[in-house]
Scaffold this motif. Structure first.
Motif, PDB file in Angstrom:
ATOM      1  N   LYS A  27      56.276   6.945  15.746  1.00 55.34           N
ATOM      2  CA  LYS A  27      57.242   7.948  15.296  1.00 55.34           C
ATOM      3  C   LYS A  27      57.411   7.886  13.786  1.00 55.34           C
ATOM      4  CE  LYS A  27      59.921   8.041  19.622  1.00 55.34           C
ATOM      5  NZ  LYS A  27      61.190   7.554  20.259  1.00 55.34           N
ATOM      6  N   GLY A  28      56.648   7.014  13.124  1.00 53.60           N
ATOM      7  CA  GLY A  28      56.720   6.925  11.666  1.00 53.60           C
ATOM      8  C   GLY A  28      57.980   6.242  11.159  1.00 53.60           C
ATOM      9  N   GLU A  29      58.638   5.463  12.028  1.00 55.97           N
ATOM     10  CA  GLU A  29      59.885   4.786  11.600  1.00 55.97           C
ATOM     11  C   GLU A  29      59.639   3.846  10.426  1.00 55.97           C
ATOM     12  OE1 GLU A  29      62.135   4.690  16.006  1.00 55.97           O
ATOM     13  OE2 GLU A  29      61.543   2.825  15.015  1.00 55.97           O
ATOM     14  N   HIS A  30      58.417   3.322  10.301  1.00 51.57           N
ATOM     15  CA  HIS A  30      58.082   2.367   9.231  1.00 51.57           C
ATOM     16  C   HIS A  30      57.923   3.039   7.873  1.00 51.57           C
ATOM     17  CE1 HIS A  30      54.410   4.141  10.612  1.00 51.57           C
ATOM     18  NE2 HIS A  30      53.667   3.507   9.721  1.00 51.57           N
ATOM     19  N   LYS A  31      57.979   4.362   7.895  1.00 54.47           N
ATOM     20  CA  LYS A  31      57.852   5.094   6.618  1.00 54.47           C
ATOM     21  C   LYS A  31      59.186   5.736   6.220  1.00 54.47           C
ATOM     22  CE  LYS A  31      53.399   4.236   6.381  1.00 54.47           C
ATOM     23  NZ  LYS A  31      52.938   3.087   5.549  1.00 54.47           N
ATOM     24  N   LYS A  32      60.239   5.448   6.974  1.00 50.50           N
ATOM     25  CA  LYS A  32      61.564   6.003   6.672  1.00 50.50           C
ATOM     26  C   LYS A  32      62.248   5.133   5.607  1.00 50.50           C
ATOM     27  CE  LYS A  32      61.921   9.208  10.122  1.00 50.50           C
ATOM     28  NZ  LYS A  32      60.477   9.187  10.523  1.00 50.50           N
ATOM     29  N   PRO A  33      63.133   5.733   4.808  1.00 52.96           N
ATOM     30  CA  PRO A  33      63.774   4.990   3.707  1.00 52.96           C
ATOM     31  C   PRO A  33      64.443   3.685   4.154  1.00 52.96           C
ATOM     32  CG  PRO A  33      64.269   7.328   3.548  1.00 52.96           C
ATOM     33  CD  PRO A  33      63.533   7.151   4.843  1.00 52.96           C
ATOM     34  N   GLU A  34      65.101   3.726   5.321  1.00 53.01           N
ATOM     35  CA  GLU A  34      65.825   2.501   5.717  1.00 53.01           C
ATOM     36  C   GLU A  34      64.854   1.352   6.010  1.00 53.01           C
ATOM     37  OE1 GLU A  34      66.126   5.471   6.942  1.00 53.01           O
ATOM     38  OE2 GLU A  34      66.034   5.554   9.132  1.00 53.01           O
ATOM     39  N   PHE A  35      63.626   1.687   6.455  1.00 55.90           N
ATOM     40  CA  PHE A  35      62.659   0.592   6.646  1.00 55.90           C
ATOM     41  C   PHE A  35      61.998   0.220   5.330  1.00 55.90           C
ATOM     42  CE2 PHE A  35      60.184  -2.351   8.926  1.00 55.90           C
ATOM     43  CZ  PHE A  35      58.982  -2.412   8.246  1.00 55.90           C
ATOM     44  N   LEU A  36      61.699   1.231   4.507  1.00 58.21           N
ATOM     45  CA  LEU A  36      61.046   0.943   3.226  1.00 58.21           C
ATOM     46  C   LEU A  36      61.926   0.028   2.365  1.00 58.21           C
ATOM     47  CD1 LEU A  36      59.543   4.482   2.488  1.00 58.21           C
ATOM     48  CD2 LEU A  36      58.314   2.425   3.273  1.00 58.21           C
ATOM     49  N   TYR A  75      58.705  -2.483   0.939  1.00 63.76           N
ATOM     50  CA  TYR A  75      58.215  -1.382   0.083  1.00 63.76           C
ATOM     51  C   TYR A  75      56.884  -0.818   0.586  1.00 63.76           C
ATOM     52  CZ  TYR A  75      56.042   0.927  -3.904  1.00 63.76           C
ATOM     53  OH  TYR A  75      55.402   1.846  -4.705  1.00 63.76           O
ATOM     54  N   SER A  76      56.048  -1.720   1.158  1.00 59.27           N
ATOM     55  CA  SER A  76      54.706  -1.293   1.579  1.00 59.27           C
ATOM     56  C   SER A  76      54.726  -0.470   2.871  1.00 59.27           C
ATOM     57  CB  SER A  76      53.798  -2.519   1.778  1.00 59.27           C
ATOM     58  OG  SER A  76      53.732  -3.252   0.562  1.00 59.27           O
ATOM     59  N   GLY A  77      55.872  -0.464   3.567  1.00 65.86           N
ATOM     60  CA  GLY A  77      55.968   0.361   4.785  1.00 65.86           C
ATOM     61  C   GLY A  77      55.018  -0.092   5.876  1.00 65.86           C
ATOM     62  N   THR A  78      54.872  -1.400   6.018  1.00 69.32           N
ATOM     63  CA  THR A  78      54.000  -1.933   7.074  1.00 69.32           C
ATOM     64  C   THR A  78      54.756  -2.991   7.881  1.00 69.32           C
ATOM     65  OG1 THR A  78      53.086  -3.657   5.626  1.00 69.32           O
ATOM     66  CG2 THR A  78      51.880  -1.559   5.728  1.00 69.32           C
ATOM     67  N   LEU A  79      54.212  -3.286   9.041  1.00 70.40           N
ATOM     68  CA  LEU A  79      54.763  -4.299   9.952  1.00 70.40           C
ATOM     69  C   LEU A  79      53.780  -5.450  10.077  1.00 70.40           C
ATOM     70  CD1 LEU A  79      55.804  -1.900  12.866  1.00 70.40           C
ATOM     71  CD2 LEU A  79      57.274  -2.804  11.049  1.00 70.40           C
ATOM     72  N   PRO A  80      54.251  -6.668  10.302  1.00 75.30           N
ATOM     73  CA  PRO A  80      55.632  -7.080  10.527  1.00 75.30           C
ATOM     74  C   PRO A  80      56.360  -7.400   9.228  1.00 75.30           C
ATOM     75  CG  PRO A  80      54.196  -8.954  10.849  1.00 75.30           C
ATOM     76  CD  PRO A  80      53.301  -7.792  10.511  1.00 75.30           C
ATOM     77  N   VAL A  81      57.702  -7.508   9.369  1.00 74.17           N
ATOM     78  CA  VAL A  81      58.553  -8.010   8.290  1.00 74.17           C
ATOM     79  C   VAL A  81      59.471  -9.069   8.880  1.00 74.17           C
ATOM     80  CG1 VAL A  81      60.324  -7.452   6.590  1.00 74.17           C
ATOM     81  CG2 VAL A  81      58.531  -5.800   7.078  1.00 74.17           C
ATOM     82  N   LEU A  82      59.568 -10.192   8.193  1.00 71.86           N
ATOM     83  CA  LEU A  82      60.471 -11.268   8.598  1.00 71.86           C
ATOM     84  C   LEU A  82      61.799 -11.093   7.862  1.00 71.86           C
ATOM     85  CD1 LEU A  82      61.200 -14.122   9.750  1.00 71.86           C
ATOM     86  CD2 LEU A  82      60.003 -15.080   7.761  1.00 71.86           C
ATOM     87  N   GLU A  83      62.909 -11.135   8.603  1.00 74.85           N
ATOM     88  CA  GLU A  83      64.239 -11.056   7.984  1.00 74.85           C
ATOM     89  C   GLU A  83      64.962 -12.374   8.220  1.00 74.85           C
ATOM     90  OE1 GLU A  83      66.679  -7.858   9.420  1.00 74.85           O
ATOM     91  OE2 GLU A  83      68.429  -8.491   8.237  1.00 74.85           O
ATOM     92  N   LEU A  84      65.345 -13.047   7.136  1.00 73.33           N
ATOM     93  CA  LEU A  84      66.052 -14.322   7.247  1.00 73.33           C
ATOM     94  C   LEU A  84      67.539 -14.074   7.351  1.00 73.33           C
ATOM     95  CD1 LEU A  84      64.089 -16.357   4.533  1.00 73.33           C
ATOM     96  CD2 LEU A  84      63.554 -16.029   6.975  1.00 73.33           C
ATOM     97  N   ASP A  85      68.285 -15.067   7.762  1.00 75.61           N
ATOM     98  CA  ASP A  85      69.719 -14.830   7.989  1.00 75.61           C
ATOM     99  C   ASP A  85      70.494 -14.735   6.681  1.00 75.61           C
ATOM    100  OD1 ASP A  85      70.861 -18.161   8.988  1.00 75.61           O
ATOM    101  OD2 ASP A  85      69.956 -17.390   7.146  1.00 75.61           O
TER     102      ASP A  85
END
Ligand SMILES: N[C@@H](CCC(=O)N[C@@H](CS(=O)(=O)O)C(=O)NCC(=O)O)C(=O)O
Length: 226
Positions: free
Chosen positions: A48-57, A61-71
Motif C-alpha cells: 500500500k506504499g505505507e513506507h513512502k508516507k511522511p510518517e514513515f519517512l 529517510y530512505s523509505g525502506t524496511l526494516p527499521v529498528l526503533e529503540l525505547d
C-alpha cells in the motif's frame, strides 16, 4: 546508557513486512541471538506504499524496511547496521566478528552479498517486474532491471566459488554475511529466479542454511503477516 542497553530486558520495535527478504535478514539475526522476547514487530504495508508516507519517512529517510526503533526513540535503518546493533547487545553467537580481521572480512562479504546479489535482485524486482505496483514503482527501467538480474546470476556463481572453498560465506563460522546471502536467495526464490544447477556448492550451502531453526522457522508467504 551503555550498561542499560546490554540489559536483556530492553525492548525494541522492528518496523517491517514479515515476509520480505530484507526483513528476513534481521528476523534471522534476532532468532540467532535469541532476542525474540525483546522485540515487537510493527507491520508496514509495502504493497500500500505505507513506507513512502511522511510518517514513515520520518523514521527512515530512505523509505525502506526494516527499521529498528529503540525505547529512547532512536531509529536505526539498514539491515547491516541493525544486525551490528543486535550483535553488540549480547553474547553468543557472534554474527559480526570477534577480531578486527573477522569483523573486516564479515563486513566485506556481507556488503558483497548486497552489491552482487541481494540489491541486484531487488533492482530487478522493482524495475523489470510489476514490483510493488504502479503506486509505488513511480519510475521503472526494464533494461536496467534485467542487467541487474544478470549481475545477480553472476553473483550466484561468485558465491558458489567461495562456498567450494569454505563452509560459510565469510569463512569457517556462520555470520552476518551468510544471512545476507540467504536474503538474496530468499528474494530469488520469491521471484522464481533459479540458482543455476551448476552452482552445486551454493545450493548445498543454502540447503544447510535452511536447516537452521532461525531460517526454517521464519515467517513465510504461507503464513499471515504479523
Ligand atoms: N539498504 C536497505 C534496503 C532495504 C529494502 O530494500 N527493503 C525492502 C523491504 S522487502 O522488499 O525486502 O520486503 C523495501 O523496503 N522495499 C520497498 C521499496 O524499495 O520501495 C537495507 O539493507 O535495509
Amino acid at each position: 546508557m551503555a550498561g542499560r542497553e546490554k540489559q536483556r530486558g530492553l525492548s525494541m520495535k522492528i518496523h517491517d513486512w514479515a515476509t520480505g527478504p530484507y526483513p528476513a535478514r534481521v528476523r534471522i539475526a534476532i532468532a540467532e541471538k535469541n532476542l525474540r522476547p525483546r522485540v515487537t514487530f510493527v507491520s508496514v504495508n509495502l504493497w500500500k506504499g505505507e513506507h513512502k508516507k511522511p510518517e514513515f519517512l520520518a523514521k527512515n529517510y530512505s523509505g525502506t524496511l526494516p527499521v529498528l526503533e529503540l525505547d529512547d526513540g532512536t531509529f536505526i535503518g539498514e539491515c547491516t547496521a541493525i544486525t551490528e546493533y543486535l550483535d553488540a547487545l549480547d553474547g553468543a553467537p557472534v554474527l559480526t566478528g570477534r577480531t578486527p580481521r573477522e569483523k573486516g572480512v564479515i563486513h566485506m562479504m556481507s556488503k558483497r552479498g548486497e552489491l552482487e546479489l541481494l540489491d541486484a535482485i531487488s533492482v530487478y524486482f522493482h524495475h523489470a517486474t510489476p514490483g510493488l505496483g504502479p503506486e509505488v514503482e513511480i519510475y521503472q527501467n526494464a533494461e536496467w532491471g534485467l542487467r541487474q538480474r544478470d549481475k545477480a546470476v553472476r553473483g550466484m556463481h561468485y558465491f558458489n566459488g567461495i562456498l567450494k572453498q569454505q563452509p560459510f560465506v565469510a569463512g569457517e563460522a556462520f555470520s552476518m554475511a551468510d544471512i545476507t546471502v540467504i536474503g538474496g536467495l530468499i528474494f530469488a526464490e520469491l521471484l522464481k529466479l533459479p540458482v543455476p544447477a551448476e552452482c552445486e556448492a551454493l545450493r548445498a550451502w543454502y540447503a544447510r542454511m535452511q536447516e537452521r531453526p532461525s531460517v526454517k522457522n521464519r515467517v513465510t508467504m504461507s503464513e499471515p503477516a504479523e
